[in-house]
Design a protein around this motif. Structure first.
Motif, PDB file in Angstrom:
ATOM      1  N   LEU A   1     -16.712 -63.432 -33.423  1.00 34.14           N
ATOM      2  CA  LEU A   1     -17.422 -62.188 -33.146  1.00 34.14           C
ATOM      3  C   LEU A   1     -18.470 -62.000 -34.237  1.00 34.14           C
ATOM      4  O   LEU A   1     -18.280 -62.448 -35.374  1.00 34.14           O
ATOM      5  CB  LEU A   1     -16.457 -60.999 -33.180  1.00 34.14           C
ATOM      6  N   ALA A   2     -19.565 -61.328 -33.915  1.00 32.90           N
ATOM      7  CA  ALA A   2     -20.570 -61.021 -34.936  1.00 32.90           C
ATOM      8  C   ALA A   2     -20.091 -59.870 -35.819  1.00 32.90           C
ATOM      9  O   ALA A   2     -20.509 -59.727 -36.963  1.00 32.90           O
ATOM     10  CB  ALA A   2     -21.895 -60.664 -34.274  1.00 32.90           C
ATOM     11  N   GLU A   3     -19.204 -59.042 -35.278  1.00 31.06           N
ATOM     12  CA  GLU A   3     -18.627 -57.903 -36.017  1.00 31.06           C
ATOM     13  C   GLU A   3     -17.125 -57.953 -35.812  1.00 31.06           C
ATOM     14  O   GLU A   3     -16.659 -57.919 -34.668  1.00 31.06           O
ATOM     15  CB  GLU A   3     -19.219 -56.603 -35.461  1.00 31.06           C
ATOM     16  N   PHE A   4     -16.379 -58.056 -36.881  1.00 29.73           N
ATOM     17  CA  PHE A   4     -14.930 -58.126 -36.757  1.00 29.73           C
ATOM     18  C   PHE A   4     -14.291 -57.452 -37.959  1.00 29.73           C
ATOM     19  O   PHE A   4     -14.964 -57.162 -38.947  1.00 29.73           O
ATOM     20  CB  PHE A   4     -14.462 -59.586 -36.633  1.00 29.73           C
ATOM     21  N   TRP A   5     -13.004 -57.174 -37.861  1.00 27.40           N
ATOM     22  CA  TRP A   5     -12.317 -56.480 -38.955  1.00 27.40           C
ATOM     23  C   TRP A   5     -11.505 -57.474 -39.769  1.00 27.40           C
ATOM     24  O   TRP A   5     -10.845 -58.350 -39.224  1.00 27.40           O
ATOM     25  CB  TRP A   5     -11.449 -55.345 -38.409  1.00 27.40           C
ATOM     26  N   MET A   6     -11.606 -57.331 -41.065  1.00 26.91           N
ATOM     27  CA  MET A   6     -10.937 -58.284 -41.945  1.00 26.91           C
ATOM     28  C   MET A   6     -10.051 -57.534 -42.942  1.00 26.91           C
ATOM     29  O   MET A   6     -10.367 -56.451 -43.398  1.00 26.91           O
ATOM     30  CB  MET A   6     -11.959 -59.136 -42.682  1.00 26.91           C
ATOM     31  N   ILE A   7      -8.941 -58.186 -43.267  1.00 28.92           N
ATOM     32  CA  ILE A   7      -7.996 -57.677 -44.259  1.00 28.92           C
ATOM     33  C   ILE A   7      -8.051 -58.629 -45.447  1.00 28.92           C
ATOM     34  O   ILE A   7      -7.870 -59.831 -45.271  1.00 28.92           O
ATOM     35  CB  ILE A   7      -6.579 -57.668 -43.658  1.00 28.92           C
ATOM     36  N   GLU A   8      -8.311 -58.087 -46.631  1.00 27.49           N
ATOM     37  CA  GLU A   8      -8.429 -58.952 -47.802  1.00 27.49           C
ATOM     38  C   GLU A   8      -7.629 -58.414 -48.986  1.00 27.49           C
ATOM     39  O   GLU A   8      -8.134 -57.597 -49.753  1.00 27.49           O
ATOM     40  CB  GLU A   8      -9.907 -59.113 -48.201  1.00 27.49           C
ATOM     41  N   PRO A   9      -6.383 -58.855 -49.141  1.00 27.67           N
ATOM     42  CA  PRO A   9      -5.633 -58.474 -50.336  1.00 27.67           C
ATOM     43  C   PRO A   9      -6.054 -59.329 -51.534  1.00 27.67           C
ATOM     44  O   PRO A   9      -6.517 -60.461 -51.353  1.00 27.67           O
ATOM     45  CB  PRO A   9      -4.181 -58.772 -49.957  1.00 27.67           C
ATOM     46  N   GLU A  10      -5.931 -58.764 -52.701  1.00 25.56           N
ATOM     47  CA  GLU A  10      -6.264 -59.492 -53.941  1.00 25.56           C
ATOM     48  C   GLU A  10      -5.278 -59.018 -55.013  1.00 25.56           C
ATOM     49  O   GLU A  10      -5.095 -57.808 -55.184  1.00 25.56           O
ATOM     50  CB  GLU A  10      -7.703 -59.165 -54.357  1.00 25.56           C
ATOM     51  N   VAL A  11      -4.655 -59.959 -55.692  1.00 24.81           N
ATOM     52  CA  VAL A  11      -3.580 -59.581 -56.617  1.00 24.81           C
ATOM     53  C   VAL A  11      -3.759 -60.247 -57.978  1.00 24.81           C
ATOM     54  O   VAL A  11      -3.814 -61.478 -58.074  1.00 24.81           O
ATOM     55  CB  VAL A  11      -2.194 -59.954 -56.039  1.00 24.81           C
ATOM     56  N   ALA A  12      -3.843 -59.408 -59.001  1.00 22.07           N
ATOM     57  CA  ALA A  12      -3.917 -59.917 -60.367  1.00 22.07           C
ATOM     58  C   ALA A  12      -2.604 -60.598 -60.721  1.00 22.07           C
ATOM     59  O   ALA A  12      -1.531 -60.130 -60.336  1.00 22.07           O
ATOM     60  CB  ALA A  12      -4.180 -58.769 -61.339  1.00 22.07           C
ATOM     61  N   PHE A  13      -2.696 -61.679 -61.450  1.00 21.40           N
ATOM     62  CA  PHE A  13      -1.552 -62.433 -61.977  1.00 21.40           C
ATOM     63  C   PHE A  13      -0.836 -63.270 -60.916  1.00 21.40           C
ATOM     64  O   PHE A  13       0.157 -63.910 -61.228  1.00 21.40           O
ATOM     65  CB  PHE A  13      -0.557 -61.508 -62.707  1.00 21.40           C
ATOM     66  N   ASN A  14      -1.319 -63.248 -59.655  1.00 24.76           N
ATOM     67  CA  ASN A  14      -0.735 -64.118 -58.624  1.00 24.76           C
ATOM     68  C   ASN A  14      -1.394 -65.495 -58.670  1.00 24.76           C
ATOM     69  O   ASN A  14      -2.626 -65.580 -58.702  1.00 24.76           O
ATOM     70  CB  ASN A  14      -0.973 -63.538 -57.221  1.00 24.76           C
ATOM     71  N   ASP A  15      -0.584 -66.553 -58.643  1.00 22.12           N
ATOM     72  CA  ASP A  15      -1.159 -67.886 -58.478  1.00 22.12           C
ATOM     73  C   ASP A  15      -1.098 -68.275 -57.006  1.00 22.12           C
ATOM     74  O   ASP A  15      -0.729 -67.453 -56.154  1.00 22.12           O
ATOM     75  CB  ASP A  15      -0.456 -68.900 -59.385  1.00 22.12           C
ATOM     76  N   LEU A  16      -1.461 -69.510 -56.693  1.00 20.44           N
ATOM     77  CA  LEU A  16      -1.572 -69.891 -55.286  1.00 20.44           C
ATOM     78  C   LEU A  16      -0.231 -69.825 -54.550  1.00 20.44           C
ATOM     79  O   LEU A  16      -0.173 -69.439 -53.378  1.00 20.44           O
ATOM     80  CB  LEU A  16      -2.195 -71.286 -55.143  1.00 20.44           C
ATOM     81  N   GLU A  17       0.843 -70.192 -55.241  1.00 18.57           N
ATOM     82  CA  GLU A  17       2.173 -70.110 -54.619  1.00 18.57           C
ATOM     83  C   GLU A  17       2.502 -68.663 -54.245  1.00 18.57           C
ATOM     84  O   GLU A  17       2.971 -68.382 -53.149  1.00 18.57           O
ATOM     85  CB  GLU A  17       3.253 -70.602 -55.607  1.00 18.57           C
ATOM     86  N   ASP A  18       2.253 -67.742 -55.200  1.00 15.96           N
ATOM     87  CA  ASP A  18       2.490 -66.317 -54.925  1.00 15.96           C
ATOM     88  C   ASP A  18       1.646 -65.863 -53.737  1.00 15.96           C
ATOM     89  O   ASP A  18       2.077 -65.057 -52.910  1.00 15.96           O
ATOM     90  CB  ASP A  18       2.093 -65.460 -56.136  1.00 15.96           C
ATOM     91  N   ASN A  19       0.420 -66.389 -53.677  1.00 15.27           N
ATOM     92  CA  ASN A  19      -0.516 -66.024 -52.620  1.00 15.27           C
ATOM     93  C   ASN A  19       0.018 -66.468 -51.250  1.00 15.27           C
ATOM     94  O   ASN A  19      -0.038 -65.716 -50.277  1.00 15.27           O
ATOM     95  CB  ASN A  19      -1.860 -66.709 -52.923  1.00 15.27           C
ATOM     96  N   MET A  20       0.553 -67.666 -51.204  1.00 16.43           N
ATOM     97  CA  MET A  20       1.150 -68.172 -49.949  1.00 16.43           C
ATOM     98  C   MET A  20       2.361 -67.317 -49.571  1.00 16.43           C
ATOM     99  O   MET A  20       2.542 -66.971 -48.404  1.00 16.43           O
ATOM    100  CB  MET A  20       1.621 -69.622 -50.129  1.00 16.43           C
ATOM    101  N   ASP A  21       3.185 -67.006 -50.560  1.00 18.43           N
ATOM    102  CA  ASP A  21       4.369 -66.179 -50.289  1.00 18.43           C
ATOM    103  C   ASP A  21       3.953 -64.828 -49.718  1.00 18.43           C
ATOM    104  O   ASP A  21       4.539 -64.328 -48.756  1.00 18.43           O
ATOM    105  CB  ASP A  21       5.171 -65.943 -51.577  1.00 18.43           C
ATOM    106  N   LEU A  22       2.910 -64.241 -50.329  1.00 21.80           N
ATOM    107  CA  LEU A  22       2.434 -62.930 -49.875  1.00 21.80           C
ATOM    108  C   LEU A  22       1.925 -63.010 -48.438  1.00 21.80           C
ATOM    109  O   LEU A  22       2.285 -62.177 -47.588  1.00 21.80           O
ATOM    110  CB  LEU A  22       1.313 -62.433 -50.809  1.00 21.80           C
TER     111      LEU A  22
END
Lengths: 481, 481
Positions: B237-258
């Protein structure tokens, strides 16, 4: 080792062995006491560094703004002001912060300076509190409507319609300014633009929202809206978030009830969830107002003001009554108003709204039944009005210190009346064919309103400039970050 | 008399005297049985009209799409399929619907026809269900993050930065195409534009979100994002809704878990809250697939597929492993892939992702550690990689039938490495001064991801074209409504 949030440490019910906390240094006193904040709460946790056994090199790097990881024991604090503190066994500097260069020094900064550093201001107590309160208020909005069975609708941001009439629009385009494609007549050829037509940023999702209300019954929007107006005031943004509920079968009375109940719910919700942030913001406001003359200070402290809104019904006043009050008011008679109110039909200015709310009624006010010719085309024409004194079922909610926070109406559900109104105003029926379909097929009484989210955040946080309650404000001449 | 919602009537625990219901006629059978729907539920309530005592004139106006108000008694239904029905004592036509003209007749319409009538399609069972599910999913998103203490951040929609690099951008302007202000060199003078600079619609709130995560710890965005790309597919879509969490102190493993925990939470939430809508959508999908050859039908029914995601961990596979699997796969060896995978470093195409997810692993897959040169500048460079085989801490989550649903990474927290990368790619450091400040002052490991909301809604509703899960889709050549 997993770190524990500062909020959870401070709320612990026991002392704890072997915990890790991560966050940013707010201050570092006596080469010993770190005030550590991780954004989970306005409160810092005190970390006591064993400075005798910590290398000088490390101690020097514990500066305001630095990111650190501390491992140690959560013990009862000897000092005043906190129940627990961390006895640090191990300290790691995660990211340095050059004390000479870090803009957010532990001192008072002007709000203007902080706006120029909107990416860092959220590291201050005040802006951390504001942004947490804003977030919880947003969730209160969703919670209120979802619990009542409203459907959240994402109305389009890019719109092909410019008939909404709520204000000046920004153009959205993928066409170049150089060698712009032209028609044979030399006009811009929008057929060659991305969407094959001229498109703008939405000023309101109401019209699209109505089509959904006429199918799903109760809907709400909550999304960004835009105004390309050169309003450089403390109450206007070029990009702001708006909440627009729309309910089938609701008349104007129902609409007022909904708005009032909704506002009271979300204020109560945030008071329950954010007591510490609000207490801090109350103190901030008191401090700020100390520099003002007595007459300009708020009559109530922040929490008192919020409680007042919870405990008192909004005063409902017709436009006609309001005009009478204003005409007979002292500032009108003494010509203190910039715009003197002489007769019925006058559009109310901010000074009049403030007089009604702040001086006359001293509470939130719902004004309703406005003259038809100062309101939008889609508002329900009242029956049985005098010729020349036609009114529409509009309502505006006015708040002390904020002015208009809600604008709404019962919608004109009669196809013929609506079309006549559009014709009179030169609004293209062809373009709004889909909107008119709601009146062609199964039309019914329905109502809704729009609430500017940032104005609500202003009211709840006690801030006075709307640029301070949105993460990255967009205003004329400013789109930094 | 206040009306009661159809949902509440159907869920009543007793029969009721004197109730009123309002809604739209879905069908009218035998001059006697109205199937009434008000959008509060997918189910209609049967209203039994006393046709002998109702004027013919009124009976004729009870047509599909008409809005009616019925007053009567809620009684146990004699017919099959419903517990209660309304014995109508009084019927009022609120708004007619000309049976000859109302486009939403009670028959099967093509999805394409319904898209052209996006303002009315929500009056069908399928689109009512989709939009209710979409709404509840959105609330699940907020609920998940808010309960975990994340702060909702409204990053700007209009951005002065074009360095985000996630895709082509739409221009936002208040300048005219005719007599566009020009500098002395003949270039467009954006200083005269509304914001005093060139501005675009955001493609991602990530960079701004990172600045907030580095103060508040855990944040998320949920707002509209834009791509001016000529992708006329069922997934764009040219216009769509996105969800973007961002977490301090999280590494990639934590990111996958989240990401995994988050997706499982929201799917479970909607299964709990919308069982009837999902059951209907499961039936719709089964029906739709009947016309397909066996091999193209889903292996699992909708609810089975959703349960599968809840009950199984996502398979975590490095890019390097994935390349090995693909290189040795039958379609690669038999040259059935459009793009043959020969060596490490190749960018994965949709066909490869689908093979991994749908044929090889048969479950959601998280691919991680991609080659650095096919990923964005802000991703964390892995330590200790072979020269020429540098990888970054990126992850993509791939879903059966959907493809990429999440893209995320651990971010490059080291100032020097980040600046070097930006230089190599020609990204202006001056323009991203504020982004670099997060690495200048108190930098730390942090991670986040973006999830395309409509792709999630696609997966949960079993729809196959992304234009059918957003109220008013914006695609190349189309911005109607």
């Amino acid at each position: 080792m997993k770190h524990t949030k500062v909020k959870d440490l401070l709320n612990s019910t026991t002392t704890l062995q072997e915990i890790n906390a991560k966050g940013w240094v707010r201050t570092f006193r006596n080469n010993q006491f770190i005030a550590l904040n991780d954004g989970s709460t306005i409160n810092n946790i005190q970390c006591v560094v064993d400075f005798e056994n910590t290398p000088d090199e490390t101690l020097k790097r514990i500066t305001t703004g630095a990111a650190v990881s501390v491992t140690g024991t959560l013990v009862e604090s000897q000092g005043a002001g906190q129940k627990y503190e961390i006895q640090v066994k191990q300290l790691e500097i995660l990211g340095d912060s050059d004390a000479e260069k870090f803009p957010m020094q532990p001192k008072k900064h002007s709000l203007e300076f902080l706006r120029e550093n909107a990416h860092l201001r959220v590291r201050t107590n005040a802006f951390g509190a504001i942004m947490r309160v804003r977030s919880v208020l947003a969730h209160a909005v969703h919670t209120y409507f979802q619990e009542k069975g409203f459907v959240y609708v994402n109305t389009p941001i890019i719109t092909g319609s410019d008939a909404e009439g709520a204000g000046e629009m920004f153009k959205v385009t993928a066409l170049p300014f150089d060698n712009t494609p032209r028609t044979e007549e030399g006009k811009v050829d929008y057929k060659k633009d991305f969407f094959g037509k001229e498109t703008n940023l939405t000023v309101s999702g109401q019209l699209e929202g109505e089509t959904f209300a006429m199918a799903l019954g109760q809907i709400y929007t909550f999304g960004p809206t835009f105004r390309a107006e050169n309003s450089n005031t403390s109450r206007h943004l070029a990009e702001f978030w708006m909440i627009e509920p729309e309910v089938a079968f609701n008349d104007l009375e129902d609409n007022m009830d909904l708005a009032e109940d909704f506002i009271q719910f979300v204020i109560k919700y945030v008071m329950d969830k954010c007591p510490e942030d609000l207490k801090f913001l109350e103190g901030r406001l008191l401090e700020e107002e100390k520099s003002k003359p007595q007459a300009e200070r708020s009559e109530m402290a922040l929490l008192e003001k919020l409680n007042f809104v919870l405990e008192n019904n909004f005063k409902r006043v017709s436009y006609t009554e309001a005009i009478d009050i204003l005409r007979n008011s002292t500032p009108n008679k003494k010509k203190k108003f910039q715009y003197i109110i002489n007769e019925w039909g006058a559009d109310l200015q901010s000074e009049h709204e403030r007089y009604l709310v702040e001086k006359h009624f001293k509470c939130p006010v719902i004004l309703f039944d406005y003259p038809a010719n100062i309101k939008a085309f889609y508002m329900r024409l009242n029956d049985n009005t005098e010729p020349g004194k036609e009114t529409v079922r509009a309502m505006d909610i006015l708040f002390p210190g904020i002015g208009e926070i809600v604008g709404g109406s019962q919608r004109e559900e009669r196809f013929d009346v609506l079309v006549e109104k559009m014709k009179a105003l030169g609004i293209d029926e062809e373009e709004l064919w889909w909107y008119l379909d709601t009146r062609r097929f199964g039309s019914a009484v329905h109502s809704g309103f729009g609430l500017g989210f940032e104005r609500l955040v202003l009211f709840v946080t006690g801030m006075t400039n709307i640029r301070d309650v949105i993460p990255f404000p967009r205003t004329p001449g400013s789109a930094e970050f």
